[in-house]
Scaffold this motif. Sequence first.
Motif, PDB file in Angstrom:
ATOM      1  N   PRO A 134       5.810   2.010  24.473  1.00 34.22           N
ATOM      2  CA  PRO A 134       5.719   1.040  22.964  1.00 34.22           C
ATOM      3  C   PRO A 134       5.695  -0.477  23.487  1.00 34.22           C
ATOM      4  N   ASN A 135       6.309  -0.825  24.543  1.00 35.91           N
ATOM      5  CA  ASN A 135       6.358  -2.322  24.999  1.00 35.91           C
ATOM      6  C   ASN A 135       5.915  -2.362  26.463  1.00 35.91           C
ATOM      7  N   SER A 136       4.793  -2.750  26.809  1.00 36.84           N
ATOM      8  CA  SER A 136       4.274  -2.711  28.072  1.00 36.84           C
ATOM      9  C   SER A 136       4.230  -4.119  29.066  1.00 36.84           C
ATOM     10  N   ILE A 137       5.072  -5.195  28.357  1.00 37.71           N
ATOM     11  CA  ILE A 137       5.085  -6.302  29.020  1.00 37.71           C
ATOM     12  C   ILE A 137       5.734  -6.359  30.546  1.00 37.71           C
ATOM     13  N   VAL A 162      -8.531  -8.607  37.291  1.00 37.90           N
ATOM     14  CA  VAL A 162      -9.529  -8.462  36.343  1.00 37.90           C
ATOM     15  C   VAL A 162      -9.334  -7.289  35.609  1.00 37.90           C
ATOM     16  N   MET A 163      -8.886  -6.210  36.608  1.00 29.73           N
ATOM     17  CA  MET A 163      -8.380  -4.838  35.682  1.00 29.73           C
ATOM     18  C   MET A 163      -7.416  -5.071  34.955  1.00 29.73           C
ATOM     19  N   ILE A 164      -6.251  -5.736  35.233  1.00 28.82           N
ATOM     20  CA  ILE A 164      -5.225  -6.068  34.111  1.00 28.82           C
ATOM     21  C   ILE A 164      -5.861  -6.163  32.666  1.00 28.82           C
ATOM     22  N   PHE A 165      -6.758  -7.428  32.584  1.00 25.54           N
ATOM     23  CA  PHE A 165      -7.301  -7.488  31.090  1.00 25.54           C
ATOM     24  C   PHE A 165      -8.267  -6.361  30.688  1.00 25.54           C
ATOM     25  N   LEU A 166      -9.162  -5.746  31.657  1.00 21.34           N
ATOM     26  CA  LEU A 166      -9.741  -4.741  31.307  1.00 21.34           C
ATOM     27  C   LEU A 166      -8.957  -3.483  30.793  1.00 21.34           C
ATOM     28  N   ALA A 167      -7.771  -3.044  31.515  1.00 17.69           N
ATOM     29  CA  ALA A 167      -7.043  -2.024  31.072  1.00 17.69           C
ATOM     30  C   ALA A 167      -6.173  -2.256  29.729  1.00 17.69           C
ATOM     31  N   LEU A 168      -5.933  -3.526  29.683  1.00 18.54           N
ATOM     32  CA  LEU A 168      -5.287  -3.974  28.356  1.00 18.54           C
ATOM     33  C   LEU A 168      -6.171  -3.676  27.213  1.00 18.54           C
ATOM     34  N   LEU A 169      -7.508  -4.181  27.418  1.00 20.77           N
ATOM     35  CA  LEU A 169      -8.430  -3.900  26.318  1.00 20.77           C
ATOM     36  C   LEU A 169      -8.726  -2.486  25.898  1.00 20.77           C
ATOM     37  N   LEU A 170      -8.596  -1.411  27.052  1.00 21.30           N
ATOM     38  CA  LEU A 170      -8.675  -0.126  26.808  1.00 21.30           C
ATOM     39  C   LEU A 170      -7.616   0.434  26.169  1.00 21.30           C
ATOM     40  N   PHE A 171      -6.448   0.259  26.687  1.00 17.62           N
ATOM     41  CA  PHE A 171      -5.064   0.966  26.335  1.00 17.62           C
ATOM     42  C   PHE A 171      -4.375   0.502  25.214  1.00 17.62           C
ATOM     43  N   ARG A 172      -4.622  -0.921  25.199  1.00 14.90           N
ATOM     44  CA  ARG A 172      -3.394  -1.636  24.210  1.00 14.90           C
ATOM     45  C   ARG A 172      -4.231  -2.415  23.102  1.00 14.90           C
ATOM     46  N   SER A 173      -3.439  -2.545  21.907  1.00 15.90           N
ATOM     47  CA  SER A 173      -3.978  -3.549  20.894  1.00 15.90           C
ATOM     48  C   SER A 173      -3.524  -4.946  21.496  1.00 15.90           C
ATOM     49  N   ASN A 175      -2.027  -8.318  22.468  1.00 12.32           N
ATOM     50  CA  ASN A 175      -0.841  -8.921  22.268  1.00 12.32           C
ATOM     51  C   ASN A 175      -0.837  -9.951  23.808  1.00 12.32           C
ATOM     52  N   TRP A 176      -0.860 -11.288  23.129  1.00 11.88           N
ATOM     53  CA  TRP A 176      -1.114 -12.353  24.268  1.00 11.88           C
ATOM     54  C   TRP A 176      -0.129 -12.286  25.054  1.00 11.88           C
ATOM     55  N   ARG A 177       1.214 -11.987  24.854  1.00 13.67           N
ATOM     56  CA  ARG A 177       2.413 -11.869  25.851  1.00 13.67           C
ATOM     57  C   ARG A 177       2.136 -10.695  26.771  1.00 13.67           C
ATOM     58  N   GLU A 178       1.296  -9.775  26.860  1.00 15.35           N
ATOM     59  CA  GLU A 178       1.008  -8.694  27.590  1.00 15.35           C
ATOM     60  C   GLU A 178      -0.105  -9.322  28.764  1.00 15.35           C
ATOM     61  N   TRP A 179      -1.052 -10.167  27.850  1.00 16.31           N
ATOM     62  CA  TRP A 179      -2.221 -10.989  28.940  1.00 16.31           C
ATOM     63  C   TRP A 179      -1.538 -11.664  29.798  1.00 16.31           C
ATOM     64  N   VAL A 180      -0.637 -12.530  29.181  1.00 16.66           N
ATOM     65  CA  VAL A 180       0.025 -13.529  30.200  1.00 16.66           C
ATOM     66  C   VAL A 180       0.884 -13.054  31.104  1.00 16.66           C
ATOM     67  N   ALA A 181       1.600 -11.592  30.699  1.00 13.89           N
ATOM     68  CA  ALA A 181       2.521 -11.313  31.711  1.00 13.89           C
ATOM     69  C   ALA A 181       2.114 -10.756  33.033  1.00 13.89           C
ATOM     70  N   GLY A 182       0.799 -10.318  32.970  1.00 14.90           N
ATOM     71  CA  GLY A 182       0.211  -9.765  34.296  1.00 14.90           C
ATOM     72  C   GLY A 182      -0.095 -11.195  35.236  1.00 14.90           C
ATOM     73  N   LEU A 183      -0.716 -12.353  34.513  1.00 12.83           N
ATOM     74  CA  LEU A 183      -0.827 -13.411  35.227  1.00 12.83           C
ATOM     75  C   LEU A 183       0.548 -14.193  36.096  1.00 12.83           C
ATOM     76  N   VAL A 184       1.687 -13.974  35.097  1.00  5.70           N
ATOM     77  CA  VAL A 184       2.788 -14.662  35.441  1.00  5.70           C
ATOM     78  C   VAL A 184       3.370 -13.754  36.608  1.00  5.70           C
ATOM     79  N   GLY A 185       3.218 -12.495  36.455  1.00  3.95           N
ATOM     80  CA  GLY A 185       3.426 -11.565  37.726  1.00  3.95           C
ATOM     81  C   GLY A 185       3.000 -11.947  39.136  1.00  3.95           C
ATOM     82  N   PHE A 186       1.735 -12.095  39.026  1.00  2.00           N
ATOM     83  CA  PHE A 186       0.871 -12.574  40.127  1.00  2.00           C
ATOM     84  C   PHE A 186       1.224 -13.983  40.605  1.00  2.00           C
ATOM     85  N   ILE A 187       1.468 -14.620  39.792  1.00  2.00           N
ATOM     86  CA  ILE A 187       1.660 -16.260  40.146  1.00  2.00           C
ATOM     87  C   ILE A 187       3.102 -16.323  40.818  1.00  2.00           C
ATOM     88  N   THR A 188       4.035 -15.557  40.319  1.00  2.00           N
ATOM     89  CA  THR A 188       5.195 -15.597  40.883  1.00  2.00           C
ATOM     90  C   THR A 188       5.401 -15.413  42.211  1.00  2.00           C
TER      91      THR A 188
END
Length: 326
Positions: A134-137, A162-173, A175-188
């Motif tokens: 239900p919450n994939s952040i 790139v696959m983070i965004f493609l997977a989110l498009l496929l599997f999730r409606s 949610n900008w927080r999910e899109w940002v979370a992947g980048l934040v994880g990488f940047i960390t």
Amino acid sequence: MINQFRKLNPINLLLLLAYTFFMRIAIFNETHAQLNFDFLEPFARLLINIDLDNAFSPSTNIFLAAVLVFIQALIFNRVVNNHNLLAKPSFLPALMFVTGTSLFMPFMILSPALICNFLLIWVIDKFLKLGKTPNSITTVFDIGMIIGVGTLIYFPFMAMIVMIFLALLLFRSFNWREWVAGLVGFITVFFFLAVFYYWKDNLSSFYQIWKPLSNKFPSVFKINYNDYLVLIPVAVIIILASLQLRENFFRSFISTRKGFQMLFFMFIVAGASFYLKPDFRTWHFLLCVPPGAVLLAYYFSNAEKRWFYETLFLLFVLSVQYFLFV
């Protein structure tokens, strides 16, 4: 052999281990003066100083690579079966994974791409879980960090962002927080690396890490086509699998359809990411093996005429061995 691996029989573990070393007979036959193993990218060695370039003899290098492939095959097999990507649970994903990692000599030695396949299989597992939580952040943040760690080992692994965004498009409606979370994880991951560079008073070198991102995609390739004739049987099986997948596509579960779409895009991204490494080697394309192995396994899992699929696989294995020795 295919019929044997269609079953979840414990004896298949021993058969798979024997098959892993059988597919590497050609490289064990070769005489190698030295095989280098660059465990980390140069920019990460300031953080983790591990020098494994000449740590192993050639035979040890090849043996360890075979063991790692066997372990990866078992983990990969578990992931594919857990997410029901095939008609029924089997050892076919592991069999195809081992076969895919035996296509070329450079695939059979220790390399950063081989190590990154552990992370890639982990990422595939997490991507396939996106539609079931239900919450994939948190999951997306973890994926970003895994990709960041993989980039320290092998820079082109960064393309998996790139696959983070493609997977989110496929599997999730959306949610900008999910899109940002992947980048934040990488940047960390790279934030801590930047702090370490700053601590060592070497921040200017940190900026040099990103220079490959300005590379232009090559327009001319020097290819010896004779080296890649072994891919003809692979292409034939992929075409047959694609036709079979198309026939069963709308009869499959929605999660299965999305899973195969995600793996298709991952195959493309993994293959195209070579441009991030100007001096890339053939072993780079080991990153294409996990998503490609699922499609190969799908065909052999659903094929009906035993004489045909057993003969096709036998010809596939014989062609791999022939081109490895020749």
